[in-house]
Motif scaffolding. Structure first.
Motif, mmCIF file in Angstrom:
data_model
loop_
_atom_site.group_PDB
_atom_site.id
_atom_site.type_symbol
_atom_site.label_atom_id
_atom_site.label_comp_id
_atom_site.label_asym_id
_atom_site.label_seq_id
_atom_site.Cartn_x
_atom_site.Cartn_y
_atom_site.Cartn_z
ATOM 1 N N UNK A 21 0.824 -1.211 0.000
ATOM 2 C CA UNK A 21 0.000 0.000 0.000
ATOM 3 C C UNK A 21 0.858 1.261 0.000
ATOM 4 N N UNK A 22 1.916 1.266 0.783
ATOM 5 C CA UNK A 22 2.803 2.427 0.824
ATOM 6 C C UNK A 22 3.481 2.625 -0.530
ATOM 7 N N UNK A 23 3.858 1.526 -1.167
ATOM 8 C CA UNK A 23 4.499 1.624 -2.468
ATOM 9 C C UNK A 23 3.589 2.212 -3.521
ATOM 10 N N UNK A 24 2.340 1.741 -3.568
ATOM 11 C CA UNK A 24 1.396 2.214 -4.577
ATOM 12 C C UNK A 24 1.012 3.666 -4.338
ATOM 13 N N UNK A 25 0.726 4.024 -3.083
ATOM 14 C CA UNK A 25 0.198 5.358 -2.797
ATOM 15 C C UNK A 25 1.277 6.434 -2.811
ATOM 16 N N UNK A 26 2.516 6.091 -2.406
ATOM 17 C CA UNK A 26 3.490 7.160 -2.207
ATOM 18 C C UNK A 26 4.890 6.883 -2.762
ATOM 19 N N UNK A 27 5.424 5.692 -2.557
ATOM 20 C CA UNK A 27 6.828 5.455 -2.937
ATOM 21 C C UNK A 27 7.017 5.550 -4.442
ATOM 22 N N UNK A 28 6.037 5.093 -5.209
ATOM 23 C CA UNK A 28 6.183 5.169 -6.668
ATOM 24 C C UNK A 28 6.457 6.588 -7.139
ATOM 25 N N UNK A 29 5.767 7.568 -6.569
ATOM 26 C CA UNK A 29 5.971 8.954 -6.995
ATOM 27 C C UNK A 29 7.397 9.402 -6.727
#
Length: 232
Positions: free
Chosen positions: A33-41
């Motif tokens: 969830x952290x990767x999809x919502x924030x880390x990718x950006x």
């Protein structure tokens, strides 16, 4: 003879790597969830600055063996058991108890922790002890409430959607639901009580931080994570 039509075409702007800019591949493991919502950006921004760097992002809530899986760094929520890795502590991820406004208008708003026994709850099946919710008041001793509702999920984004759809009450990381809270679609429940915060860390395979591209990415991700809502 028919004249050929001319089509004008403008070449899109090209990004060029600055002299000395790092290059190569970086393999990252991150809680989903952290990767999809924030880390990718953060990764997109890093690649815009360093176009010679390729990223292999692996999203999973399962704690993998970094060396065996040939992963350079891992972004982890929760206690860490692997002491052989280098660790950069980012902070603690604050959690809040939340529900959709529609759910609360239909079922009522809990006034004290014990009221949760009479509500639908959303539990994380992949977190040990999630069937018991520990809440810390602003003053006084923490209290434990049974938290074993009809819906169990094993993914943070599934929990977010269940909350949004009014399926019950659940503890959630602030960074997971901050937009829904700001929009008024979701409300904080029992705001004078808080679930235990969760440590947020970056694990690094020993020696990998000496590689320029990996060291630069660790710094960039650290800054992005520290700026997230609820991280302190």
């Amino acid at each position: 003879m028919r004249a050929l039509s001319c089509i004008s075409w403008t070449r899109p702007p090209m990004r060029f790597a600055a002299r000395g800019s790092p290059g190569g591949k970086i393999r990252i493991s991150c809680t989903a969830a952290l990767g999809v919502r924030h880390v990718q950006r953060a990764l997109f921004a890093f690649q815009d600055q360093h176009p010679n760097v390729s990223v292999d992002l692996r999203l999973s809530d399962v704690q993998i063996d970094l060396v065996r899986e040939a992963v350079d760094i891992a972004i982890r929520l929760g206690p860490l058991a692997d002491s052989s890795m280098q660790r950069r502590h980012i902070g603690n991820s604050r959690r809040v108890l939340v529900a959709s406004r529609a759910y609360l208008e239909e079922h009522g708003r809990p006034q004290r922790p014990d009221d949760l026994r009479h509500h639908q709850t959303i539990c994380m099946s992949n977190i040990v002890g999630s069937d018991m919710l520990v809440l810390h008041p602003q003053e006084g001793r923490p209290c434990s409430i049974p938290f074993d509702g009809r819906l169990l999920v094993d993914h943070g984004l599934a929990a977010r959607e269940a909350l949004r759809q009014g399926r019950g009450i659940a503890p959630a990381h602030v960074w997971l639901v901050d937009d829904l809270l700001q929009a008024g679609a979701m409300e904080q429940v029992l705001p004078d009580y808080a679930p235990e915060p969760v440590p947020l860390s970056i694990l690094i395979v020993p020696g990998r931080a000496r590689i320029k591209r990996i060291r630069s990415l660790i710094d960039a991700i650290s800054a992005a994570l520290k700026a997230l809502p609820g991280i302190g």
